[in-house]
Enzyme design. Structure first.
Site, PDB file in Angstrom:
ATOM      1  N   ILE A 510       0.826  -1.211   0.000  1.00 34.21           N
ATOM      2  CA  ILE A 510       0.000   0.000   0.000  1.00 34.21           C
ATOM      3  C   ILE A 510       0.858   1.258   0.000  1.00 34.21           C
ATOM      4  CG2 ILE A 510      -1.980  -1.129   1.084  1.00 34.21           C
ATOM      5  CD1 ILE A 510      -1.183   0.328   3.711  1.00 34.21           C
ATOM      6  N   GLY A 511       2.074   1.108  -0.495  1.00 31.44           N
ATOM      7  CA  GLY A 511       2.969   2.261  -0.550  1.00 31.44           C
ATOM      8  C   GLY A 511       3.992   2.223   0.560  1.00 31.44           C
ATOM      9  N   SER A 514       6.254  -2.902   1.320  1.00 29.47           N
ATOM     10  CA  SER A 514       6.280  -4.317   1.702  1.00 29.47           C
ATOM     11  C   SER A 514       6.903  -5.164   0.607  1.00 29.47           C
ATOM     12  CB  SER A 514       4.869  -4.819   2.033  1.00 29.47           C
ATOM     13  OG  SER A 514       4.057  -4.818   0.879  1.00 29.47           O
ATOM     14  N   ARG A 553       1.327  -5.427  10.518  1.00 29.02           N
ATOM     15  CA  ARG A 553       1.664  -6.854  10.552  1.00 29.02           C
ATOM     16  C   ARG A 553       2.444  -7.349   9.356  1.00 29.02           C
ATOM     17  NH1 ARG A 553      -1.619  -9.748   7.243  1.00 29.02           N
ATOM     18  NH2 ARG A 553      -1.462 -11.706   8.388  1.00 29.02           N
ATOM     19  N   ALA A 748      12.922  -8.668  13.055  1.00 33.34           N
ATOM     20  CA  ALA A 748      12.172  -7.417  12.905  1.00 33.34           C
ATOM     21  C   ALA A 748      10.768  -7.486  13.475  1.00 33.34           C
ATOM     22  CB  ALA A 748      12.086  -7.051  11.420  1.00 33.34           C
ATOM     23  N   LYS A 749      10.237  -6.300  13.810  1.00 32.12           N
ATOM     24  CA  LYS A 749       8.855  -6.170  14.281  1.00 32.12           C
ATOM     25  C   LYS A 749       8.167  -5.098  13.436  1.00 32.12           C
ATOM     26  CE  LYS A 749      10.176  -5.430  18.730  1.00 32.12           C
ATOM     27  NZ  LYS A 749      10.158  -5.464  20.210  1.00 32.12           N
ATOM     28  N   GLY A 750       6.890  -5.024  13.560  1.00 35.80           N
ATOM     29  CA  GLY A 750       6.123  -4.072  12.761  1.00 35.80           C
ATOM     30  C   GLY A 750       6.259  -2.642  13.265  1.00 35.80           C
ATOM     31  N   GLY A 752       4.645   0.194  11.117  1.00 33.40           N
ATOM     32  CA  GLY A 752       3.860   1.090  10.258  1.00 33.40           C
ATOM     33  C   GLY A 752       3.069   2.154  10.992  1.00 33.40           C
ATOM     34  N   GLU A 753       2.478   1.772  12.141  1.00 24.47           N
ATOM     35  CA  GLU A 753       1.615   2.743  12.841  1.00 24.47           C
ATOM     36  C   GLU A 753       2.352   3.532  13.917  1.00 24.47           C
ATOM     37  OE1 GLU A 753      -2.511   0.751  13.532  1.00 24.47           O
ATOM     38  OE2 GLU A 753      -0.982  -0.806  13.309  1.00 24.47           O
TER      39      GLU A 753
END
Lengths: 804, 155, 287
Positions: A510-511, A514, A553, A748-750, A752-753
């Site tokens: 989604i940009g 990923s 995620r 690694a962990k997420g 994005g938010e």
């Protein structure tokens, strides 16, 4: 014959992890070649447009579409009456795409047109005549819970006025409700009564979090086409294609196998495309009725009016601590404005609970949300998903509690921050935890403590510019979130005769990059350059299942899935090589496009050559593998307890501001961030996510305000809804804490938010440091800050209330 | 039926004739009549810069321009710039510096950046930020876009 | 659908004024305002759409005697970059720099700005304090038939004294004398791309600490950009000391009657008029 011995070729170790890797689709995007949904045209397509309500809350007495239907170029005009088998959509199934009998908000869809051109479709909309009978408007949730308030989804009554009893399990759209409560959430761990008794200091404050909206640069749109056999092809920017496939099948009474969703490159997501919205289903109805492809695009105004917002929250938080600085309890009541229909905004309590129960060590916690119907726009999921709202309250209370007990705010936080292997009251198990390191790193790099003291001392000195520094931390899921039956992702991997890899993944791009990260992980396993990978990720007919892009995620789960498939491929390749070159598998490795001896790096054979040999031997074989990764998290129990994510991530941001007390204008000068990301994979990509998240958080804190009055949106445009522009961005200093999560792909962990989540909280703390004045409402526009400084803002108080 | 008018102008170096609706804006002409979709619709009101093109050597918002006003003029869109080669350094810089995420704002950004670099060949950060103040981006936070433009330099 | 039946791009002023005879004409200059407004249906294009961008008499920025003539078609960018403007009218450059965005500055014209008559129009405030005049051509006369001080030109939001048969040709600004000082301030959250919450223009002759020939204009606090006569009176011939500045700021706050709107409340606007007037005058005093 003896040729001179060839010198063994040594392949030096090289890793892609942590490097700055260019986004694979960037060159195409930069040169304007990428075709987004707006740029796709199917031959013979018609253009769909929606007629939205002219009233906020009203009965629909009649709809006359005769004139519209007669306009040359119009193929189809539909209303709810034309779709008798229409099913309600949305999280609570309270939402008919084409409204039946009643409109409940400004965005309500009444009719739709498919015509030869957009102009004709718009002209047709103007010819549709609707008669309304107004109903009382409920413009805020506090009014919605008053006794005797008008009901937004009343229960149906028969002609004789008697209450109709419908079947169990009937959706709200049919069954209605006896009150305006859409959803409620109640959570507790420990005993807050005991917690309060143990406290030396207790504070209680109300906070109001406002409406903002995603403002993706590419507006929403969809193209739908039924083929001659009734199979459906949809071009959709959904972030959850597989879930949508199943749901659309239900709404159209179709076999899901006959639905194919293709995802064109998206012009921004940020969580806005996680639910099914009326315009999508309406587009399908139009395509079905017109028997032609139908393309529907929003105008920017429509994007503002009709897209889900961030969840506005009114909350009262009561917190306590001992005089030695130990946090004792948090009790929180929230009132969520659910709008007219239920979307993902109502479920933000899932995340908010996690923050209230587990950001810092909290022995006792009590949480209540009532999500309440009003005639306002409904909220959806938006980057951070309730965490911004919760953190705004919690981190201000951290400063306020520290001040009350006379403790340094940094020391207070360090005393209550958790360490690895702690399990919180809600059952979240912090296997890797970089929390404390985030705090100390951000504090040290920003020189927080010294500035905090100096700014406070400077408050009453002459001069209109006051500097402030504020800190806030956040906790968010970093390894997916098990809220659906599966939180997994599938990968299919194939290699061709030239050692090129095709990675077919269920995870959408989604940009956020990923595609590039997944390629990177696969190349790391297989010892190939990043240019060797092609990613296929946008066609449900081809790609394996993934639950969707949400909850930060994708890197974690799709990453582990890709690694799983790559590991299988590697194992097969090494097994073949071991046999052929009479070596032990464990002595071999893949590197630089070669099969090598693991200890010396000596090249044994070019990988592509080995693959060709494998393909063209007597017992021919290709390298094709699959892997489905389900993270080792659990579903929460009925009490919302459980280790819902496979990993958790932290971040601390220190924000520095300059407040001009003559005007209230507060400049965001610098943001120092420390993020526990497990491990940095694509350094270029992760920096981009952090910087973008910071500026999105900046907008939430300072400039963005979607003004809604009695259900009417006052500023559905960029002129008066202010996104942050380039000259306004702060200086940014970002550090990464690599806590190396055991389960995460390469650790690694997420993320994005994460970077959006604590900006507003840190900014509030900074303004308080600068001026001594606390801001309990957002955004911090010049006028709002000026009013607060001049005592023009009455102290907000909402009496804690919970649904019966 | 709406009033039409024939215009003749140079588009990306090629002279052409187009028949347009007099009330149509230049953005709609480029996308729907001519079929060049690189220039984007972001807001239609000149507030976001996604529709930026260059006309007679200056950047402007194509959504704020009447299509008929292209008559006799020299118009460049992202397609022209990308094929030209003169902006290669700029496009490379965008890619190298991570200035592209969803990419929707990027064509408008590149058009504006190219114009900026012509006027100010060696801009500093502050100059670049003011220069792109009319271009909104929701993904990147602008930092890498600014870095890319400063690095591209008006060679 | 519009009533539009005729598109015309005249190449001379005579052709243009001839076309304006029946008054059923919508004028297209830079298009930065007309395009979005007409697309959104807020402005209806009339029988004739007349594109004036090819009329040579409407362009150029020149020094004519003791006046600077800025053609109606001069874009905001052209104005702020022109040596004559930069040398003699820096306050106008300042306002242009805070106008919209580079893209809009490259296309928007001063003539369009003036005729658009926004209550918050950034370029209009400095024009008011610089004693600018607008000139227009009408069908019955050959050259400049109508000229009017800009301070009387605006009558309401989007409304001017220009009749339907007139075409604004230029703005004339007297070259400021020695000891002329002028300041512009726009209050908003961004450097540009912002409709101001309030804006202030101040000009005058500063000699031995005393300000005379005072001009003060406010934007976004009235239906049009306005000259603040009471504030001017309070300031005229006064020494710019702290007491005077405080008094003038208070007069300014009381003089304006702004409204509440989506951008700000009336109370805040009045506060800003007060605080910023004070700030500007303090800066002028230190000049």
């Amino acid at each position: 014959m003896n040729v001179a011995e060839k010198k063994p070729r040594i392949i030096q170790p090289d890793s892609l992890i942590g490097k700055r890797i260019q986004k694979m689709d960037a060159p195409e995007k930069a040169s304007g070649r990428t075709r987004y949904i707006h740029d796709i045209n199917l031959s013979g397509q018609l253009y769909g447009k929606i007629l939205r309500s002219a009233r906020i809350h009203a009965l629909i007495k009649s709809i006359d579409t005769t004139a519209a239907k007669a306009l040359p170029g119009v193929h189809v005009v539909i209303t709810a009456a034309d779709i008798p088998d229409q099913r309600p959509i949305g999280v609570a199934k309270d939402h008919f795409p084409l409204k039946v009998g009643r409109v409940r908000s400004e965005r309500d869809e009444i009719a739709a047109v498919a015509a030869e051109s957009e102009e004709i479709a718009e002209a047709a909309l103007k010819l549709i005549k609707v008669e309304y009978e107004d109903l009382p408007v409920i413009g805020n949730p506090e009014d919605a819970i008053k006794p005797g308030a008008a009901l937004i989804h009343p229960e149906p009554h028969g002609a004789d006025g008697s209450h109709m009893h419908l079947k169990q399990g009937t959706s709200i759209a049919h069954k209605g409700k006896p009150d305006n409560i859409a959803m409620r959430f109640d959570y507790a761990h420990g005993d807050v009564v005991q917690g309060e008794a143990e406290s030396d200091v207790v504070i209680e404050d109300t906070f109001r979090l406002h409406y903002v909206t995603h403002c993706c640069m590419g507006v929403s749109g969809m193209i739908a086409e039924f083929d001659a056999s009734g199979n459906l092809l949809m071009y959709s920017n959904t972030q959850v294609p597989f879930l949508h496939k199943r749901e659309f099948a239900e709404y159209l009474n179709m076999d899901p196998a006959r639905i194919r969703i293709i995802q064109p490159p998206i012009g921004g997501g940020f969580g806005s495309k996680l639910d099914i919205y009326p315009f999508e289903v309406i587009c399908l109805y139009l395509a079905r009725a017109a028997k032609r492809p139908v393309k529907m695009l929003f105008t920017r105004e429509e994007e503002f009016l009709a897209s889900p917002t961030r969840q506005p929250v009114l909350l009262t938080l009561r917190s306590g601590c001992k005089k030695d600085g130990t946090l004792t309890f948090r009790q929180v009541h929230t009132l969520h404005d659910n709008g007219a229909y239920t979307s993902w905004g109502a479920t933000t309590p899932f995340v908010m609970m996690q923050t209230f129960s587990s950001l810092y060590r909290v022995p006792h916690c009590d949480y209540h949300t009532a999500a309440v119907y009003t005639n306002n726009p409904y909220a959806g999921s938006f980057r951070g998903y309730g965490n911004l709202q919760a953190t705004f309250a919690i981190e201000q209370h951290m400063d306020m509690l520290a001040e009350k007990i006379g403790m340094d705010p940094l020391e207070f936080r360090m005393k209550n921050a958790q360490d690895a292997s702690e399990v919180t009251g809600q059952g979240m198990s912090f296997k890797s935890c970089g929390f404390k390191e985030c705090i100390t790193t951000a504090a040290t790099r920003s020189d927080y403590s010294r500035k905090f003291r100096e700014n406070a001392a400077n408050r009453n000195q002459p001069g209109n510019i006051k500097r402030g520094i504020g800190m806030a931390s956040m906790l968010h899921v970093g390894g997916g979130a098990k809220i659906y039956p599966s939180d997994g992702c599938g990968t299919i991997l194939k290699m061709d005769d030239f050692a090129n890899v095709t990675l077919i993944t269920g995870a959408s791009e989604i940009g956020q990059g990923s595609e590039t990260v997944l390629s990177q992980l696969v190349c790391e396993e297989l010892g190939l350059p990043i240019s060797a990978v092609t990613v296929v990720n946008n066609d449900t007919a081809i790609t394996p299942w993934d639950v969707g892009v949400h909850a930060s995620r994708t890197t974690f789960i799709a990453g582990n899935s890709a690694i799983g498939a790559a590991k299988k491929a590697k194992a097969k390749i090494l097994a073949v090589a071991a046999k052929k070159y009479e070596a032990a598998e464990s002595d071999l490795d893949l590197r630089g496009g070669f099969v090598i001896k693991a200890d010396s790096g000596e090249a044994i054979v070019e990988l592509s050559k080995l693959l060709r040999n494998l393909h063209f031997q007597d017992k021919a074989e290709l390298v094709m593998t699959t892997f489905y990764y389900e993270p080792p998290s659990v579903h929460q129990d009925k009490g919302f307890k459980g280790d819902v994510s496979a990993a958790y991530a932290w971040g601390t941001q220190v924000v520095e501001v300059e407040v001009d007390t003559d005007t209230g204008f507060t400049r965001l000068v610098k943001v120092t961030g420390a993020h526990d990301v497990g491990r940095v994979l694509n350094r270029l990509g992760i920096e981009g996510q952090i910087e973008g998240g910071i500026v999105m958080g900046q907008g939430y804190a300072f400039t963005e305000d979607l003004m809604i009055e009695n259900g009417v949106m006052k500023n559905p445009n960029f002129r008066d809804y202010k996104l942050v522009t380039a000259p306004e961005i702060p200086e940014m200093d970002i550090a990464f804490i690599e806590s190396m999560d055991g389960e995460g792909p390469q650790g690694a962990k997420g993320v994005g938010e994460a970077p959006s989540i604590c900006m507003a909280a840190a900014a509030a703390n900074a303004i308080a440091n600068a001026t001594g004045v606390r801001m309990f409402e957002l955004p911090f526009t010049p006028e709002k800050v000026y009013r607060a400084l001049h005592g023009q803002t009455p102290k907000l108080y909402w009496k804690p209330w919970r649904a019966e | 039926m709406s009033l039409k008018h024939d215009i003749e102008f140079t588009l990306n170096g090629v002279k052409r004739r187009v028949s347009v609706d007099v009330t149509m804006n230049a953005l709609a002409m480029l996308r729907d009549v001519i079929g060049l979709t690189g220039t984007k619709y972001g807001c239609g009101e000149g507030e976001c810069g996604a529709c930026t093109i260059q006309v007679d050597g200056a950047s402007l918002n194509s959504c704020l321009m009447f299509a008929v006003d292209c008559d006799g003029r020299n118009v460049t869109t992202i397609e022209g710039l990308a094929n030209d080669g003169r902006a290669d350094a700029l496009l490379d810089a965008f890619v190298e510096h991570g200035a592209v995420q969803c990419g929707f704002c990027t064509p408008g950004m590149v058009m504006q950046a190219d114009h900026l670099l012509h006027k100010h060949p060696h801009p500093d950060e502050a100059c670049v930020k003011r220069g792109i103040e009319g271009n909104l981006c929701r993904c990147t936070g602008y930092k890498k876009i600014v870095d890319a433009i400063v690095a591209a330099d008006g060679v | 659908m519009t009533e539009l039946k005729h598109y015309f791009a005249p190449t001379s002023l005579d052709q243009a004024v001839e076309c304006l005879k029946d008054g059923d004409v919508t004028i297209l200059a830079g298009g930065t305002d007309l395009t979005p407004q007409s697309q959104a249906g807020r402005i209806k294009i009339k029988h004739t759409l007349m594109n004036v961008r090819h009329i040579p008499q409407l362009s150029g920025i020149t020094l004519e005697g003791k006046e600077i003539r800025i053609g109606a078609l001069a874009t905001i960018t052209e104005i702020m970059e022109h040596p004559l403007v930069r040398e003699h009218l820096p306050v106008l450059v300042e306002a242009c720099d805070h106008f919209a965005s580079d893209q809009i500055r490259n296309a928007g014209t001063i003539g369009g700005n003036i005729c658009n008559a926004s209550p918050a129009g950034d370029t209009l405030i400095p024009l008011l304090v610089l004693d600018a005049w607008e000139l227009a051509s009408m069908p019955e006369a050959k050259l400049y038939r109508h000229c009017m001080p800009l301070s009387t030109f605006f009558v309401g939001p989007g409304k001017t004294r220009k009749s339907l048969c007139e075409l604004v040709t230029c703005v004339r600004i007297p070259v400021p004398a020695e000891n002329h000082v002028a300041r512009f301030y726009k209050h908003g959250t961004r450097p540009a791309l912002d409709i101001s919450t309030i804006s202030i223009g101040v000009a005058g002759t500063l000699k031995d600490g005393i300000l005379s020939n005072v001009r003060v204009a406010f934007g976004a606090v009235a239906p049009t950009p306005v000259r603040a006569s009471q504030t001017e009176q309070a300031l005229e011939g006064q020494r710019l000391d702290a007491a005077t500045i405080d008094k003038v700021a208070a007069v300014a706050r009381d003089e304006v009657k702004p409204i509440d709107d989506v951008r700000a409340t009336a109370w805040y606007r009045k506060e800003m008029i007060h605080n910023i007037t004070k700030r500007i005058l303090s800066h002028v005093a230190q000049a």
